[in-house]
Design an enzyme around this catalytic site. Sequence first.
Site, short mmCIF file in Angstrom:
data_model
loop_
_atom_site.label_atom_id
_atom_site.label_comp_id
_atom_site.label_asym_id
_atom_site.label_seq_id
_atom_site.Cartn_x
_atom_site.Cartn_y
_atom_site.Cartn_z
N SER A 52 0.79 -1.24 0.00
CA SER A 52 0.00 0.00 0.00
C SER A 52 0.82 1.29 0.00
CB SER A 52 -0.96 0.01 1.19
OG SER A 52 -2.01 -0.90 0.98
N LYS A 55 0.03 3.76 -2.71
CA LYS A 55 -1.09 4.70 -2.66
C LYS A 55 -0.61 6.15 -2.52
CE LYS A 55 -4.08 1.10 -0.84
NZ LYS A 55 -4.55 0.39 0.35
N SER A 116 -5.63 3.86 4.09
CA SER A 116 -5.14 2.76 3.25
C SER A 116 -6.26 1.88 2.72
CB SER A 116 -4.11 1.92 4.01
OG SER A 116 -3.21 1.31 3.12
N GLU A 152 -5.01 -3.17 -6.36
CA GLU A 152 -5.18 -3.96 -5.14
C GLU A 152 -5.93 -5.26 -5.44
OE1 GLU A 152 -4.14 -3.86 -2.16
OE2 GLU A 152 -3.37 -1.84 -1.81
#
Length: 283
Positions: A52, A55, A116, A152
Amino acid sequence: MQNLVFAQIANLKHDIETISEEAKGIVGVGIMDLKTGEKILLNEDHQFPMQSVFKFPLGMAVMGQVDKGKLSLSQKVHVTKEDLNPKTWSPLQKKYPEGGVDVTIEDLLKYTVSQSDNNGCDILFRLVGGPKQVDKYVKGLGVKEMNIVATEEEMSKSWDVQYTNWCRPSGMLKLLDVFYKSQKLSKTSTEFLMKLLIETTTGPNRMKGLLPKDAVVAHKTGTSGTNAAGILAAANDAGIMILPNGKQIAVVVYVSETRVDEKTRDGVIAKITRAAWDYYSAK
């Protein structure tokens, strides 16, 4: 004087290497004084799975579109039930389990960067044209040591896919430097994304774990699952510390291919961050 500085840097790097051994895996570290450019790198050539942490560059790409007038923070996006996978980390899905809501891009960024949120992440990917467009954006900033190709959802389908979203510690340092100096984003967009990174709720025991409670840290975490062999691919944290003396220090710690428990993994990140904090606070 210069010899003293070299010796001090060498001592800090030695301390970082010693701490890294606790992970019993592969640890990548990047530390840089954003004013002087002084840096320390450990395992700089290894391609670490970001999870993550990606991101953060996604957030930069979205804000780049906002600066160009192609997107607006107040713009609403219709989120359907199909957009909200209930089997992934998603505060957005928990709030709107049935979907059917209009959510602003500003709120999607808050969910994705600060919390997240995996569903929010993939919705934003679709808005900017997919991972390849974010990868193109990042490479356009001069950051070649990073690769973003999978969402994801795609990462969740196969263990190996996460390794296609990789970054070297030097690449994340470069991106943090470009971001913090507002070299590509407007000052307003930089400040907005900086605020979201400071408000990060995940990984409280990582970069911030051993720092003073009032420490200002703008950061993004990333964590993988564990495979059948008990190996964790990624426990990461990357961001910028604003020290009481005014120094801005970028810190990147990637912990990979390890079987140690969460407390130990987070402790490695916290100890390395604290060592950097102490070193630059004393200078």
